[in-house]
Structure formats: structure tokens, C-alpha cells
Design a protein around this motif. Structure first.
Motif, PDB file in Angstrom:
ATOM      1  N   ARG A 131       9.616  -3.564  67.495  1.00  0.00           N
ATOM      2  CA  ARG A 131      10.407  -3.191  66.908  1.00  0.00           C
ATOM      3  C   ARG A 131      10.187  -1.992  65.687  1.00  0.00           C
ATOM      4  O   ARG A 131      11.127  -1.028  65.700  1.00  0.00           O
ATOM      5  N   LEU A 132       8.786  -2.058  65.229  1.00  0.00           N
ATOM      6  CA  LEU A 132       8.817  -0.749  64.767  1.00  0.00           C
ATOM      7  C   LEU A 132       8.206   0.120  65.204  1.00  0.00           C
ATOM      8  O   LEU A 132       8.757   1.041  65.208  1.00  0.00           O
ATOM      9  N   ILE A 133       7.733  -0.118  66.761  1.00  0.00           N
ATOM     10  CA  ILE A 133       7.533   1.256  67.122  1.00  0.00           C
ATOM     11  C   ILE A 133       9.082   1.635  67.753  1.00  0.00           C
ATOM     12  O   ILE A 133       9.407   2.609  67.502  1.00  0.00           O
ATOM     13  N   LEU A 134      10.012   0.767  67.862  1.00  0.00           N
ATOM     14  CA  LEU A 134      11.798   1.238  68.423  1.00  0.00           C
ATOM     15  C   LEU A 134      11.889   1.772  67.906  1.00  0.00           C
ATOM     16  O   LEU A 134      12.981   3.010  67.141  1.00  0.00           O
ATOM     17  N   ALA A 135      11.642   0.919  66.028  1.00  0.00           N
ATOM     18  CA  ALA A 135      12.497   1.964  65.094  1.00  0.00           C
ATOM     19  C   ALA A 135      11.770   3.572  64.412  1.00  0.00           C
ATOM     20  O   ALA A 135      12.075   4.617  64.518  1.00  0.00           O
ATOM     21  N   LEU A 136      10.370   4.380  64.914  1.00  0.00           N
ATOM     22  CA  LEU A 136      10.412   5.554  65.210  1.00  0.00           C
ATOM     23  C   LEU A 136      10.104   5.520  66.221  1.00  0.00           C
ATOM     24  O   LEU A 136      10.411   7.440  65.726  1.00  0.00           O
ATOM     25  N   LEU A 137      10.344   5.735  67.606  1.00  0.00           N
ATOM     26  CA  LEU A 137      10.582   6.816  68.272  1.00  0.00           C
ATOM     27  C   LEU A 137      12.197   6.304  68.556  1.00  0.00           C
ATOM     28  O   LEU A 137      12.566   7.888  69.132  1.00  0.00           O
ATOM     29  N   LEU A 138      12.855   5.349  68.467  1.00  0.00           N
ATOM     30  CA  LEU A 138      14.109   5.840  69.209  1.00  0.00           C
ATOM     31  C   LEU A 138      15.256   4.451  68.125  1.00  0.00           C
ATOM     32  O   LEU A 138      15.656   4.268  68.325  1.00  0.00           O
ATOM     33  N   PRO A 139      14.880   5.440  66.937  1.00  0.00           N
ATOM     34  CA  PRO A 139      15.953   4.712  65.890  1.00  0.00           C
ATOM     35  C   PRO A 139      17.207   3.553  66.356  1.00  0.00           C
ATOM     36  O   PRO A 139      17.142   3.213  65.633  1.00  0.00           O
ATOM     37  N   TRP A 140      18.123   5.083  66.919  1.00  0.00           N
ATOM     38  CA  TRP A 140      19.275   4.760  67.110  1.00  0.00           C
ATOM     39  C   TRP A 140      19.276   3.131  67.783  1.00  0.00           C
ATOM     40  O   TRP A 140      20.320   2.292  67.061  1.00  0.00           O
ATOM     41  N   LEU A 141      18.191   2.681  68.552  1.00  0.00           N
ATOM     42  CA  LEU A 141      18.387   2.057  69.576  1.00  0.00           C
ATOM     43  C   LEU A 141      18.091   0.512  68.484  1.00  0.00           C
ATOM     44  O   LEU A 141      18.397  -0.364  68.967  1.00  0.00           O
ATOM     45  N   GLN A 142      17.120   0.909  67.956  1.00  0.00           N
ATOM     46  CA  GLN A 142      16.367  -0.884  66.849  1.00  0.00           C
ATOM     47  C   GLN A 142      17.701  -0.885  66.451  1.00  0.00           C
ATOM     48  O   GLN A 142      17.985  -2.041  65.964  1.00  0.00           O
ATOM     49  N   PHE A 143      18.438  -0.177  66.135  1.00  0.00           N
ATOM     50  CA  PHE A 143      20.356  -0.614  65.374  1.00  0.00           C
ATOM     51  C   PHE A 143      20.739  -1.493  66.332  1.00  0.00           C
ATOM     52  O   PHE A 143      21.359  -2.803  65.820  1.00  0.00           O
ATOM     53  N   PHE A 144      20.497  -1.448  67.334  1.00  0.00           N
ATOM     54  CA  PHE A 144      21.991  -2.274  68.471  1.00  0.00           C
ATOM     55  C   PHE A 144      20.736  -3.310  68.840  1.00  0.00           C
ATOM     56  O   PHE A 144      21.331  -4.310  69.053  1.00  0.00           O
ATOM     57  N   THR A 145      19.222  -3.648  68.264  1.00  0.00           N
ATOM     58  CA  THR A 145      18.128  -4.857  68.964  1.00  0.00           C
ATOM     59  C   THR A 145      19.002  -5.924  66.964  1.00  0.00           C
ATOM     60  O   THR A 145      18.653  -7.105  67.480  1.00  0.00           O
ATOM     61  N   ILE A 146      18.965  -4.993  66.474  1.00  0.00           N
ATOM     62  CA  ILE A 146      19.640  -5.751  65.023  1.00  0.00           C
ATOM     63  C   ILE A 146      21.187  -6.197  64.902  1.00  0.00           C
ATOM     64  O   ILE A 146      21.450  -7.462  64.072  1.00  0.00           O
ATOM     65  N   GLY A 147      21.754  -5.622  65.686  1.00  0.00           N
ATOM     66  CA  GLY A 147      22.761  -5.695  65.649  1.00  0.00           C
ATOM     67  C   GLY A 147      23.883  -5.226  64.995  1.00  0.00           C
ATOM     68  O   GLY A 147      25.281  -5.430  64.105  1.00  0.00           O
ATOM     69  N   ARG A 148      23.244  -4.239  64.749  1.00  0.00           N
ATOM     70  CA  ARG A 148      24.649  -3.086  63.895  1.00  0.00           C
ATOM     71  C   ARG A 148      24.659  -1.871  64.382  1.00  0.00           C
ATOM     72  O   ARG A 148      23.798  -1.175  64.283  1.00  0.00           O
ATOM     73  N   PRO A 149      25.768  -1.842  65.550  1.00  0.00           N
ATOM     74  CA  PRO A 149      25.915  -1.447  65.904  1.00  0.00           C
ATOM     75  C   PRO A 149      26.369   0.607  66.147  1.00  0.00           C
ATOM     76  O   PRO A 149      26.346   1.619  66.300  1.00  0.00           O
ATOM     77  N   PHE A 150      27.182   0.216  64.947  1.00  0.00           N
ATOM     78  CA  PHE A 150      28.183   0.833  64.352  1.00  0.00           C
ATOM     79  C   PHE A 150      26.912   2.208  63.270  1.00  0.00           C
ATOM     80  O   PHE A 150      26.795   3.477  64.015  1.00  0.00           O
ATOM     81  N   SER A 151      25.867   1.327  62.892  1.00  0.00           N
ATOM     82  CA  SER A 151      24.791   2.424  62.708  1.00  0.00           C
ATOM     83  C   SER A 151      24.094   2.791  63.398  1.00  0.00           C
ATOM     84  O   SER A 151      23.259   4.209  63.283  1.00  0.00           O
ATOM     85  N   GLY A 152      24.018   2.328  64.083  1.00  0.00           N
ATOM     86  CA  GLY A 152      22.949   3.119  65.506  1.00  0.00           C
ATOM     87  C   GLY A 152      24.130   4.226  66.303  1.00  0.00           C
ATOM     88  O   GLY A 152      23.233   5.432  67.136  1.00  0.00           O
ATOM     89  N   LEU A 153      25.155   4.268  66.512  1.00  0.00           N
ATOM     90  CA  LEU A 153      26.082   5.055  66.553  1.00  0.00           C
ATOM     91  C   LEU A 153      25.734   6.543  65.810  1.00  0.00           C
ATOM     92  O   LEU A 153      25.650   7.874  66.365  1.00  0.00           O
ATOM     93  N   VAL A 154      25.862   6.114  64.578  1.00  0.00           N
ATOM     94  CA  VAL A 154      25.413   7.393  63.543  1.00  0.00           C
ATOM     95  C   VAL A 154      24.351   7.754  63.166  1.00  0.00           C
ATOM     96  O   VAL A 154      23.762   9.311  63.102  1.00  0.00           O
TER      97      VAL A 154
END
Length: 61
Positions: A2-25
């Protein structure tokens, strides 16, 4: 992972932790080149908060 995902595709990481609105922002922020760095920082911070919340739930707090 998830850390690699947070650095490469930050928006997608939000969806993996259950925060889709933050992912869209975050996706809107990441679209700009300048916004990629703040988006990655925000994503790593949110991931650390998620891990802390999971540990607290595990111990019953």
C-alpha cells in the motif's frame, strides 16, 4: 504494498482503505503535475492513520 501504491497512485490507495470521496479529491489534485507531490504526501499520511486505526480496533479501544 500500500505504501508503494500511495506514492505511485495516491488516489487509488484511498479506495483501498475505504475513503472513496478522498480518493476522488486526490485524483483531481494528482491530475496536475504540481499536485502529485501533495497528493502522495496526503495519501501516505492517510495510510498511516488507517494503520493506527486498525491497531486500535484490534486492541479494542
Amino acid at each position: 504494498m500500500r505504501l508503494i501504491l500511495a506514492l505511485l497512485l495516491p488516489w487509488l490507495q484511498f479506495f483501498t482503505i475505504g475513503r472513496p470521496f478522498s480518493g476522488l479529491v486526490c485524483l483531481l489534485l494528482q491530475i496536475t503535475i504540481i499536485g502529485w507531490i501533495p497528493a502522495a504526501i496526503w495519501s501516505v499520511y492517510a495510510l498511516s492513520q488507517y494503520k493506527t486505526d486498525q491497531k486500535l480496533k484490534q486492541f479494542g479501544h
